[in-house]
Design an enzyme around this catalytic site. Structure first.
Site, short mmCIF file in Angstrom:
data_model
loop_
_atom_site.label_atom_id
_atom_site.label_comp_id
_atom_site.label_asym_id
_atom_site.label_seq_id
_atom_site.Cartn_x
_atom_site.Cartn_y
_atom_site.Cartn_z
CB SER A 4 52.75 101.20 82.06
OG SER A 4 51.54 100.50 82.09
CG ASP A 53 46.60 105.89 79.48
OD1 ASP A 53 46.04 105.35 80.36
OD2 ASP A 53 47.61 105.97 79.21
CG HIS A 74 48.51 103.95 82.64
ND1 HIS A 74 48.45 103.91 81.26
CD2 HIS A 74 49.23 103.15 82.93
CE1 HIS A 74 49.31 102.87 80.87
NE2 HIS A 74 49.58 102.04 82.08
#
Length: 380
Positions: free
Chosen positions: A53, A343, A346
């Site tokens: 991600s 977040d 990340h």
């Protein structure tokens, strides 16, 4: 193409080393304007990115995964809005692409439009929740692990050969940059999860398993013609807001047990890359020390222009906002440029700029045996 509307430059002197020019759009960031880095002449014909991600540009939009980011507030500072990137703006892959002078951001392999001449600039295979091990990220249902990403590149390679012919196709691949940012989920969403399929292994055995699997994957990419590699280390996962929340951290203290495991893995990773450099003729493997650079940003945020390094800008749950990831239903900070973390997991766009700049222009404290700019310029 990339367009530059405003930016300023400053010099960073680190430990008495030579001054390194870092182009960071401080004025634009402070004004919450999406910063666009200076365009370079194209340094490589193409770039191919593999990862999780941290680099996913939207591949998980096309699979039945619980790990997705194609909704607000994600992408609030990205021109196209929420695309599936797990940040407010760009990923490190995007920013390195700007430095390389690539014409467009790398398209997600899974997008139906990623075919034909669209692949000649490069392709991004990264997938949220993916790991080096096939089992990693299993709680998120579907994801595209590294083994499958390598198989996807084999398909891309075959299509390039059809488009350009075997000789020209092989030449493009050999001169292209191959970037791998993978491994976080092998720990965060596998080994350190209760009932993990590898939870019965010792810390040393887990590191050995992950590294031996990665060696096979990198060797496979080499056999497909890749020669220029940059491999990022795993970051200090014990310091992310998610981990701080679920270890009930006091005063933002990192989980040292997890960080020690990651440091041991990273030492093995660098050793593996040195081994591959000596064993695989004509190969150039570069180790990007993401751990140390990101840890410095977390420990000394004001030195890098941040005010907050242990709380998620967009998240919810506890003092670190680390229990729930960024969705339209959770609160988002107003001053995104002041946060290291977008977040619970990340980095923010601003943090990604600093990391990408370090990897591209930095010295051997952070990227070795050469930086990405030097790697791109090498003749193969």
């Amino acid at each position: 193409m990339y367009y530059n509307t405003c930016y300023t430059s400053f010099f960073l002197n680190k430990s008495g080393s030579a001054l390194v020019l870092i182009s960071v759009l401080l004025l634009c960031i402070a004004a919450q304007v999406w910063p666009i880095l200076p365009v370079a002449s194209q340094a490589v014909p193409a770039s191919f990115a593999f990862g999780d991600s941290l680099g996913d540009p939207g591949n998980n939009n096309y699979i039945d995964s619980l790990s997705k980011a194609n909704y607000p507030h994600n992408g609030i500072d990205f021109p196209a809005g929420p695309t599936g990137r797990f940040t407010n703006g760009r990923t490190i892959v995007d920013i390195v692409g700007e430095f390389l002078g690539l014409e467009h951001y790398l398209p997600p392999f899974m997008a139906p439009s990623t075919t034909g001449t669209a692949i000649l600039n490069g392709v991004n295979y990264a997938s949220g929740a993916a790991g080096i091990l096939d089992s990693s990220g299993y709680a998120f249902i579907e994801r595209i692990p590294m083994n499958q990403q390598v198989a996807q590149f084999a398909n891309t390679s075959a299509e390039i050969m059809q488009l350009l012919g075997p000789e020209a196709g092989a030449n493009l691949i050999s001169k292209s940059l191959f970037a791998v940012n993978m491994g976080s989920n092998d720990f965060l969403n596998n080994y350190f999860v209760p009932l993990s399929p590898i939870g019965n292994l010792s810390a040393e055995a887990v590191n050995s398993l992950i590294l031996s699997t990665l060696e096979q994957q990198l060797t496979r990419l080499y056999s497909l013609g890749a020669r220029k590699f940059v491999i990022a280390s795993v970051g200090p996962l014990g310091c992310i807001p998610y981990r701080l929340t679920f270890t009930f951290a006091e005063n933002g203290e990192c989980d040292q047990n997890m960080n020690l495991q990651i440091q041991s893995f990273n030492a093995g990773l660098e050793g593996l890359l040195n081994q591959l450099n000596s064993q695989l003729s004509g190969s150039h493997f570069v180790y990007a020390n993401a751990y140390d650079k990101f840890f410095e940003m977390i420990q000394n945020p004001t030195e890098f222009g941040f005010t907050t390094s242990d709380v998620a800008c967009c998240g919810a749950g506890g003092e670190y906002r680390g229990a729930l990831s960024c969705t339209p239903l959770v609160s988002m900070c107003d001053d995104r440029a002041n946060y290291v973390f977008w977040d619970p997991y990340h980095p923010s766009d601003k943090a990604n700029v600093l990391l990408a700049t370090t990897f591209y222009y930095g010295d051997t404290n952070y990227v070795r045996p050469m930086n990405i700019a030097q790697l791109a310029a090498m003749q193969v």
